[in-house]
Design a protein around this motif. Structure first.
Motif, PDB file in Angstrom:
ATOM      1  N   SER A   1      71.201  70.834  33.780  1.00 29.38           N
ATOM      2  CA  SER A   1      72.029  69.755  33.250  1.00 29.38           C
ATOM      3  C   SER A   1      72.594  68.935  34.398  1.00 29.38           C
ATOM      4  CB  SER A   1      73.174  70.323  32.399  1.00 29.38           C
ATOM      5  OG  SER A   1      73.972  71.207  33.170  1.00 29.38           O
ATOM      6  N   THR A   2      72.928  67.696  34.117  1.00 28.95           N
ATOM      7  CA  THR A   2      73.527  66.816  35.113  1.00 28.95           C
ATOM      8  C   THR A   2      74.965  67.250  35.387  1.00 28.95           C
ATOM      9  OG1 THR A   2      72.141  64.939  34.522  1.00 28.95           O
ATOM     10  CG2 THR A   2      74.246  64.448  35.581  1.00 28.95           C
ATOM     11  N   SER A   3      75.333  67.332  36.664  1.00 32.00           N
ATOM     12  CA  SER A   3      76.698  67.758  37.007  1.00 32.00           C
ATOM     13  C   SER A   3      77.042  67.299  38.412  1.00 32.00           C
ATOM     14  CB  SER A   3      76.834  69.283  36.919  1.00 32.00           C
ATOM     15  OG  SER A   3      76.025  69.912  37.893  1.00 32.00           O
ATOM     16  N   LEU A   4      78.359  67.273  38.706  1.00 32.24           N
ATOM     17  CA  LEU A   4      78.877  67.004  40.041  1.00 32.24           C
ATOM     18  C   LEU A   4      79.933  68.067  40.321  1.00 32.24           C
ATOM     19  CD1 LEU A   4      79.236  65.379  42.638  1.00 32.24           C
ATOM     20  CD2 LEU A   4      80.792  63.853  41.383  1.00 32.24           C
ATOM     21  N   ALA A   5      79.584  69.082  41.108  1.00 30.41           N
ATOM     22  CA  ALA A   5      80.485  70.196  41.413  1.00 30.41           C
ATOM     23  C   ALA A   5      81.172  69.941  42.742  1.00 30.41           C
ATOM     24  CB  ALA A   5      79.701  71.506  41.462  1.00 30.41           C
ATOM     25  N   LEU A   6      82.502  70.061  42.768  1.00 32.68           N
ATOM     26  CA  LEU A   6      83.314  69.828  43.963  1.00 32.68           C
ATOM     27  C   LEU A   6      83.944  71.150  44.383  1.00 32.68           C
ATOM     28  CD1 LEU A   6      85.082  66.552  42.751  1.00 32.68           C
ATOM     29  CD2 LEU A   6      82.991  66.738  44.121  1.00 32.68           C
TER      30      LEU A   6
ATOM     31  N   PRO B   1      87.434  61.828  40.194  1.00 36.13           N
ATOM     32  CA  PRO B   1      86.318  61.617  41.107  1.00 36.13           C
ATOM     33  C   PRO B   1      84.996  61.484  40.348  1.00 36.13           C
ATOM     34  CG  PRO B   1      86.959  63.924  41.102  1.00 36.13           C
ATOM     35  CD  PRO B   1      87.975  63.201  40.266  1.00 36.13           C
ATOM     36  N   ALA B   2      84.134  60.622  40.877  1.00 36.77           N
ATOM     37  CA  ALA B   2      82.819  60.412  40.258  1.00 36.77           C
ATOM     38  C   ALA B   2      81.882  59.830  41.300  1.00 36.77           C
ATOM     39  CB  ALA B   2      82.925  59.481  39.041  1.00 36.77           C
ATOM     40  N   ILE B   3      80.582  59.974  41.045  1.00 38.61           N
ATOM     41  CA  ILE B   3      79.553  59.379  41.899  1.00 38.61           C
ATOM     42  C   ILE B   3      78.590  58.609  41.014  1.00 38.61           C
ATOM     43  CG2 ILE B   3      77.540  59.866  43.355  1.00 38.61           C
ATOM     44  CD1 ILE B   3      79.028  62.091  44.665  1.00 38.61           C
ATOM     45  N   ALA B   4      78.338  57.357  41.380  1.00 45.87           N
ATOM     46  CA  ALA B   4      77.365  56.519  40.684  1.00 45.87           C
ATOM     47  C   ALA B   4      76.043  56.561  41.447  1.00 45.87           C
ATOM     48  CB  ALA B   4      77.879  55.085  40.563  1.00 45.87           C
ATOM     49  N   VAL B   5      74.965  56.800  40.724  1.00 41.47           N
ATOM     50  CA  VAL B   5      73.619  56.817  41.304  1.00 41.47           C
ATOM     51  C   VAL B   5      72.900  55.564  40.828  1.00 41.47           C
ATOM     52  CG1 VAL B   5      71.484  58.108  41.568  1.00 41.47           C
ATOM     53  CG2 VAL B   5      73.636  59.332  41.185  1.00 41.47           C
ATOM     54  N   ARG B   6      72.468  54.737  41.772  1.00 44.31           N
ATOM     55  CA  ARG B   6      71.809  53.481  41.430  1.00 44.31           C
ATOM     56  C   ARG B   6      70.409  53.445  42.015  1.00 44.31           C
ATOM     57  NH1 ARG B   6      77.109  51.869  42.967  1.00 44.31           N
ATOM     58  NH2 ARG B   6      78.321  51.087  41.173  1.00 44.31           N
TER      59      ARG B   6
ATOM     60  N   GLY C   1      60.916  48.278  37.961  1.00 42.39           N
ATOM     61  CA  GLY C   1      61.282  46.926  38.362  1.00 42.39           C
ATOM     62  C   GLY C   1      62.641  46.467  37.908  1.00 42.39           C
ATOM     63  N   GLU C   2      63.357  47.290  37.115  1.00 42.38           N
ATOM     64  CA  GLU C   2      64.665  46.901  36.605  1.00 42.38           C
ATOM     65  C   GLU C   2      65.755  47.774  37.219  1.00 42.38           C
ATOM     66  OE1 GLU C   2      65.218  44.358  34.649  1.00 42.38           O
ATOM     67  OE2 GLU C   2      63.072  43.883  34.489  1.00 42.38           O
ATOM     68  N   PRO C   3      67.002  47.210  37.377  1.00 42.37           N
ATOM     69  CA  PRO C   3      68.100  48.024  37.905  1.00 42.37           C
ATOM     70  C   PRO C   3      68.381  49.224  36.990  1.00 42.37           C
ATOM     71  CG  PRO C   3      68.658  45.695  37.950  1.00 42.37           C
ATOM     72  CD  PRO C   3      67.402  45.806  37.151  1.00 42.37           C
ATOM     73  N   TRP C   4      68.735  50.340  37.623  1.00 43.42           N
ATOM     74  CA  TRP C   4      69.024  51.584  36.865  1.00 43.42           C
ATOM     75  C   TRP C   4      70.269  52.221  37.472  1.00 43.42           C
ATOM     76  CZ3 TRP C   4      69.539  56.717  38.128  1.00 43.42           C
ATOM     77  CH2 TRP C   4      69.450  57.653  37.087  1.00 43.42           C
ATOM     78  N   GLU C   5      71.159  52.760  36.605  1.00 40.92           N
ATOM     79  CA  GLU C   5      72.388  53.359  37.108  1.00 40.92           C
ATOM     80  C   GLU C   5      72.816  54.508  36.200  1.00 40.92           C
ATOM     81  OE1 GLU C   5      77.074  52.149  38.045  1.00 40.92           O
ATOM     82  OE2 GLU C   5      75.519  50.593  37.851  1.00 40.92           O
ATOM     83  N   ARG C   6      73.368  55.547  36.825  1.00 41.25           N
ATOM     84  CA  ARG C   6      73.940  56.668  36.085  1.00 41.25           C
ATOM     85  C   ARG C   6      75.185  57.147  36.843  1.00 41.25           C
ATOM     86  NH1 ARG C   6      71.581  60.825  33.050  1.00 41.25           N
ATOM     87  NH2 ARG C   6      70.092  59.203  32.405  1.00 41.25           N
ATOM     88  N   THR C   7      76.302  57.339  36.129  1.00 40.40           N
ATOM     89  CA  THR C   7      77.547  57.808  36.731  1.00 40.40           C
ATOM     90  C   THR C   7      77.816  59.240  36.288  1.00 40.40           C
ATOM     91  OG1 THR C   7      78.477  55.575  36.801  1.00 40.40           O
ATOM     92  CG2 THR C   7      80.022  57.420  36.956  1.00 40.40           C
TER      93      THR C   7
END
Length: 829
Positions: free
Chosen positions: A263-268, A522-527, A532-538
């Motif tokens: 699963s998607t996660s950001l562990a600090l 706290p968060a991290i955005a991945v761009r 060919g199109e912009p993509w982003e996930r926070t």
């Protein structure tokens, strides 16, 4: 005087328990390593492991035991202890030269001591000194490692044997840096540290192996556990325990595959001492993203060297053919098969991947067999040249796929030369397929990391199809490219992020790094860019109690810095040492040393033994490897008495060497009497040898460095030498002796022998700086296998020229045991 010889009665030659070197059979054996116990705890995508190695001294004098062993290439070693006589001594992590000096001083004073060193990302050495007679000691290593995840499954792989490696280069003069069976060379200056002797096949199991793994799903839905190669017992409960059944040998990797959903996660994970900490970002690929395949230029490199004999060669051919079948008419391909020479499927380099050319490539692959030495550098440089064509279409993907077992010793030379050409904006991706039950995963992983590619390990033919599905997707276009990270309410420490790369189907993106201070949200955005199109996930961050995260990140950071050092950034040495010491993680510039304050012996150990290792499971030697000695004896090194004929002993067809005096080989080396000096550089990056002088690591860790440090590129052996036969006369003499020994073989074997000799003479010609007569002879002998070639004339031509160039040095009769008394040229005299 006549002396009668009568046979002994059975009771007169019964073995003595604990008998020494030369015993055909003993009850307890005289190898110092008694047991290896591995205890692992898997939690989510991280493993914590403790390795305990038990040694015993069966002699009547004090002993120093050396054991060369593997660990997972991404593992972070964070603790080292020595246990003996009801005492536990904690190891200290120090700069490598300082640790060696402490170890040598302790032995000289009669104290018990142990030292742990890293020689490759996956090859380590432990020395335990002043083990008193009859005593048992235990050394323990504690480590953490990440578990790679793909297609809904994580993998725990623990290596158990260091396989013999191909050692190129010219032997260095002076004392060797280790006690192994290969001499240090200018291409592999620490070869003697990574080539332990090998037990004969069938030798009774000398080491008790135990391996227990507990699996904690950590909230994940664990659906299945699969094992490869080993027989296991399993118990279930809140946690699952998997154990090896007794009797297994240290001859192949242990592998578990765990099926669950990531699963998607950001562990600090904050540090204990302050506001800093380590973050771990896991991002699963988008289900709705679809990449439009771009046309590709693919260069396929297939290892056909002698170590690929048997099932490995079959699997390698299948893997290569599967890669070719995935290409389309919009793609271009080149196929290079290599041993000590490069064999090309298409003479023109990259060709259109039409149906006809794909068929020709697969047909070419099907005819390849295993032979020769493992010269990886030359075909990789040719592949980079093909992919780096300045006239290429910038819209085409450029991909190199290497299929090999990776069993070479000059990993750093290859990484240095290749890494310098693929760093930056080269756009070349390198994928590695490692085929072996004891694969050189550390080296292949470094190549894949430098080339932003994938390293897939195949331990059996059953695993091949699954592995190739992964590679096929990697050869295709990624889902999201040009990824960048942007933090909110979180201060990321500059230049601490691991490789970001691209996002591929079925493969989560895992990025870790350091942070300094965080806010409430706290968060991290991945761009990036998707089709060919912009993509982003926070991804929002959460606190985590994961102490292993810090060590795993530090290990990855040290590996990244060491690779940059190898490529040429020598100023990073101080930073590498400081990072290792700060985070308590072993690297090639540091060592763990444990010294017992109690004096137990009268000075230095009286006896020194390097522990022989198992022959890797699945290796077919020496039956099918005799061609290796004929194809490339100037490169191969004896791995044990059992492999004398295979690695540089008698030429094919010659009488077999006499049986060994013992069922295994042990190298006894005198205790170093040269005091240690601090390490100026790690063993794999010595100064460039000056003509006539051997430069490299010496006993006790000393590194002699006359003149300035090397630049980012180290010249290949022989490329900058002045034309002279003096440096190669010993090689020519050896070739003449072998040629005369092969004179009685059948004609077809003699034709192949001359053809192989041609390739070796070309190498010798290069080492000599260019010699017209050698080049001319090599050109003539290359056609020896043609039916219209005059075999008798070519054979006599070779004998005459080699005799003239050596001045008749090979005319004298050889002693009865010529392979030992004459000592091959790569052995130090």
């Amino acid at each position: 005087m006549t002396v009668p010889i009568t046979p002994l009665r059975p009771e007169e030659y019964a073995p003595v328990p604990d008998s020494g070197f030369g015993a055909l059979e003993t009850e307890k054996g005289n190898l110092p390593l008694e047991s290896v116990a591995v205890t692992a705890h898997l939690s989510g995508l991280t493993a914590g492991v403790e390795v305990a190695q038990g040694f015993r001294n069966p002699y009547d004098v004090s002993l120093e035991a050396t054991y060369v062993f593997p660990l997972p290439p991404r593992a972070a070693v964070t603790k080292f202890t020595l246990e003996a006589d009801d005492r536990v001594v904690e190891g200290l992590l120090k700069e490598r030269g300082e640790a060696r000096a402490d170890y040598d001083r302790a032995l000289a004073r009669g104290q018990r001591a142990a030292i742990a060193e890293e020689d490759r990302p996956d090859v380590f050495t432990i020395r335990v000194g002043n083990i008193v007679p009859g005593e048992r000691v235990t050394v323990r290593l504690t480590l953490s490692q990440p578990l790679p995840y793909e297609d809904g499954a994580a993998e725990f792989r623990f290596p158990l044997v260091v396989a013999p490696r191909y050692i190129p280069g010219v032997p260095l003069e002076g004392a060797q840096s280790g006690g192994g069976v290969a001499a240090d060379t200018d291409a592999v200056p620490d070869a003697s540290r990574i080539t332990p002797p090998v037990l004969l096949p069938g030798f009774p199991n000398p080491v008790r192996l135990s391996l227990a793994t507990t699996v904690d799903p950590a909230g994940l839905d664990l659906r299945e556990i699969r094992s490869s190669l080993h027989t296991l017992d399993t118990t279930t409960g809140e946690t699952i325990t998997v154990e090896l059944r007794p009797g297994e040998r240290l001859d192949r990797d242990f592998i578990l595959r765990l099926a669950f959903d990531a699963s998607t996660s950001l562990a600090l994970t904050p540090d204990d001492e302050g506001q800093e900490g380590t973050f771990t970002l896991t991002l699963t690929p988008p289900a709705d993203a679809a990449a439009t395949p771009a046309p590709r230029d693919v260069v396929l490199l297939l290892d056909r060297s002698g170590s690929m004999t048997g099932w490995k060669m079959v699997a390698a051919r299948r893997a290569a053919a599967r890669i070719v079948d995935t290409l389309t008419a919009h793609d271009r391909l080149a196929v290079l098969a290599f041993d000590h020479d490069v064999n090309r499927a298409f003479t023109g380099g990259l060709v259109a991947a039409s149906d006809r050319n794909r068929y020709r490539a697969v047909e070419h692959l099907s005819r390849l067999d295993a032979r020769g030495g493992t010269e990886i550098l030359a075909p990789m440089e040719e592949a980079l040249r093909l992919l780096g064509d300045t006239d290429r279409d910038p819209n085409r993907d450029r991909v190199m796929v290497l299929v090999t077992d990776g069993q070479v010793g000059n990993e750093d030379e290859i990484v240095e030369r290749v890494g310098a050409k693929i760093t930056g904006d080269s756009g070349i991706r390198i994928h590695a397929v490692g085929i072996d039950r004891a694969v050189n995963a550390g080296f292949l992983g470094r190549l894949a990391m430098l080339g932003s590619g994938r390293c897939e390990l195949v331990e059996s033919e059953d695993r091949l199809d699954e592995a190739m599905e992964h590679i096929h997707r990697r050869i295709g276009s990624p889902l999201v490219t040009d990824l960048t990270l942007s933090a909110a309410d979180l201060d990321l420490v500059e230049d601490t992020l691991t490789h970001v790369g691209s996002l591929f189907p079925g493969v989560p993106l895992v990025v870790s790094g350091r942070f300094r201070g965080r806010g409430e949200s706290p968060a991290i955005a991945v761009r990036g860019t998707a089709d060919g199109e912009p993509w982003e996930r926070t991804v929002e961050g959460r606190g985590a109690d994961a102490p292993a995260a810090r060590a795993v990140w530090a290990r990855a950071e040290l590996r990244r810095l060491e690779d940059r050092y190898t490529i040429g950034e020598r100023e990073l040495e101080a930073r590498i040492v400081a990072t290792s010491l700060r985070f308590g993680v072993l690297c090639r510039f540091t060592s763990f040393v444990a010294v017992d304050s109690r004096v137990v012996a009268d000075g230095k150990p009286r006896h020194h033994v390097i522990q022989p290792v198992e022959q890797p499971s699945g290796w077919e030697m020496p039956m099918n490897m005799s061609a290796v000695a004929a194809a490339a004896p100037i490169r191969m090194e004896k791995a044990s008495f059992a492999m004398d004929e295979t690695f540089g002993g008698a030429a094919p067809g010659a009488p077999a060497p006499p049986p060994p005096p013992a069922p295994y080989m042990m190298r006894r080396t005198p205790a170093p009497d040269t005091p240690s000096q601090p390490f100026a550089q790690p063993p794999d990056a010595p100064p460039i040898p000056s003509p006539g002088r051997g430069v490299g690591p010496r006993a006790g860790g000393r590194s002699v460095a006359p003149g300035p440090r090397p630049g980012p590129m180290r010249p290949h052996p022989g490329r900058e030498r002045q034309p002279s036969l003096d440096s190669v006369r010993a090689l020519l003499t050896e070739e003449l002796v072998r040629l005369r020994a092969a004179a009685g073989r059948p004609d077809q074997e003699r034709r192949r022998y001359l053809s192989d000799l041609a390739s070796r003479l070309r190498v010798i010609d290069q080492m000599a700086g260019g010699h017209a007569d050698l080049a001319s002879l090599a050109a003539e002998l290359e056609g020896a296998e043609r039916a219209d070639a005059d075999l008798a004339r070519l054979w006599q031509r070779a004998v005459d020229l080699l005799g003239r160039l050596t001045g008749g040095a090979a005319d004298a009769p050889a002693p009865p045991d010529s392979t030992r008394a004459r000592r091959p040229f790569w052995k130090r005299t």
